[in-house]
Scaffold this motif. Structure first.
Motif, PDB file in Angstrom:
ATOM      1  N   LEU A  21       0.848  -1.195   0.000  1.00 24.68           N
ATOM      2  CA  LEU A  21       0.000   0.000   0.000  1.00 24.68           C
ATOM      3  C   LEU A  21       0.881   1.241   0.000  1.00 24.68           C
ATOM      4  O   LEU A  21       1.914   1.267   0.672  1.00 24.68           O
ATOM      5  N   THR A  22       0.481   2.260  -0.746  1.00 27.80           N
ATOM      6  CA  THR A  22       1.282   3.475  -0.842  1.00 27.80           C
ATOM      7  C   THR A  22       0.486   4.682  -0.351  1.00 27.80           C
ATOM      8  O   THR A  22      -0.744   4.655  -0.310  1.00 27.80           O
ATOM      9  N   SER A  29      -4.354   4.418   7.168  1.00 27.79           N
ATOM     10  CA  SER A  29      -4.331   5.669   6.422  1.00 27.79           C
ATOM     11  C   SER A  29      -5.518   5.699   5.471  1.00 27.79           C
ATOM     12  O   SER A  29      -5.834   4.680   4.843  1.00 27.79           O
ATOM     13  N   HIS A  31      -5.554   6.844   2.647  1.00 27.80           N
ATOM     14  CA  HIS A  31      -5.025   6.611   1.295  1.00 27.80           C
ATOM     15  C   HIS A  31      -5.100   5.139   0.891  1.00 27.80           C
ATOM     16  O   HIS A  31      -4.998   4.818  -0.289  1.00 27.80           O
ATOM     17  N   PHE A  32      -5.265   4.252   1.857  1.00 26.85           N
ATOM     18  CA  PHE A  32      -5.227   2.824   1.575  1.00 26.85           C
ATOM     19  C   PHE A  32      -6.554   2.263   1.077  1.00 26.85           C
ATOM     20  O   PHE A  32      -6.590   1.201   0.470  1.00 26.85           O
ATOM     21  N   GLN A  35      -6.992   1.405  -2.651  1.00 28.04           N
ATOM     22  CA  GLN A  35      -5.995   0.406  -3.032  1.00 28.04           C
ATOM     23  C   GLN A  35      -6.418  -0.986  -2.549  1.00 28.04           C
ATOM     24  O   GLN A  35      -6.257  -1.981  -3.275  1.00 28.04           O
ATOM     25  N   LYS A  36      -6.944  -1.058  -1.335  1.00 26.86           N
ATOM     26  CA  LYS A  36      -7.424  -2.337  -0.796  1.00 26.86           C
ATOM     27  C   LYS A  36      -8.560  -2.868  -1.658  1.00 26.86           C
ATOM     28  O   LYS A  36      -8.576  -4.051  -2.021  1.00 26.86           O
ATOM     29  N   VAL A  65      -3.794  -6.147   7.357  1.00 34.91           N
ATOM     30  CA  VAL A  65      -2.957  -4.977   7.131  1.00 34.91           C
ATOM     31  C   VAL A  65      -1.762  -5.143   8.070  1.00 34.91           C
ATOM     32  O   VAL A  65      -1.950  -5.298   9.288  1.00 34.91           O
ATOM     33  N   TYR A  74      -1.008  -5.348   2.414  1.00 31.67           N
ATOM     34  CA  TYR A  74      -2.396  -5.796   2.520  1.00 31.67           C
ATOM     35  C   TYR A  74      -2.497  -7.188   1.909  1.00 31.67           C
ATOM     36  O   TYR A  74      -1.950  -7.446   0.836  1.00 31.67           O
TER      37      TYR A  74
END
Length: 163
Positions: A21-22, A29, A31-32, A35-36, A65, A74
């Protein structure tokens, strides 16, 4: 908010497929989230999740996570003690106390995000007697329905030193 408790769990193992994850370095976060979702959907679409299902030792779906150094990873998967399939990885959860948060209704990703926001933003503050211990966090889909989900998030915790 009476949707959480602290409970001791024995050790367990999740096998799944990993992505990095970035956009954040802490275990949680905002931001995840997308992406997940994207990675989980790809693991379903390419048959990886279906390949894990026969190895599952229970009806629940899991995602993990975990921090590996400064990297957050993840892993969608299943709880299993079976042999590790090709290209899958394992994440071990130690015997520990876990902050267990429960939620239901709506999309599973939104429910998981809401519970993780509650855990890391509201509950695990300096005034709570427990703190995050640093080991992996589990997202658990209890009813197998990601559209009208019943979920739990298991956050490993330890007593604060000053309590």
């Amino acid at each position: 908010m009476n949707n959480f408790k602290v409970e001791k769990k024995g050790p367990f193992r999740i096998i799944g497929f990993k992505t990095v994850l970035t956009g954040g370095t802490s275990i949680h976060s905002p931001h995840f989230s997308s992406q997940k979702t994207t990675f989980f959907k790809s693991a379903i679409d390419n048959g990886q999740m279906a390949a894990l299902r026969p190895l599952a030792e229970g009806p629940y779906g899991y995602a993990v996570v975990a921090k590996e150094g400064e990297t957050v990873c993840y892993y969608p998967g299943v709880q299993s003690s079976q042999a590790l399939p090709a290209s899958a990885e394992e994440v071990w959860f130690p015997e520990s106390e876990y902050l267990i948060l429960s939620g239901s209704g709506g999309l599973s990703r939104l429910a998981f995000d809401k519970l993780e926001d509650q855990a890391f933003g509201t509950i695990l503050t300096d005034t709570f007697e427990w703190e995050y211990s640093g080991t992996p966090v589990a997202e658990v889909l209890l009813n197998g329905n990601p559209v009208d989900a019943e979920v739990e998030v298991w956050v490993p915790v330890q007593k604060r030193n000053n309590r």
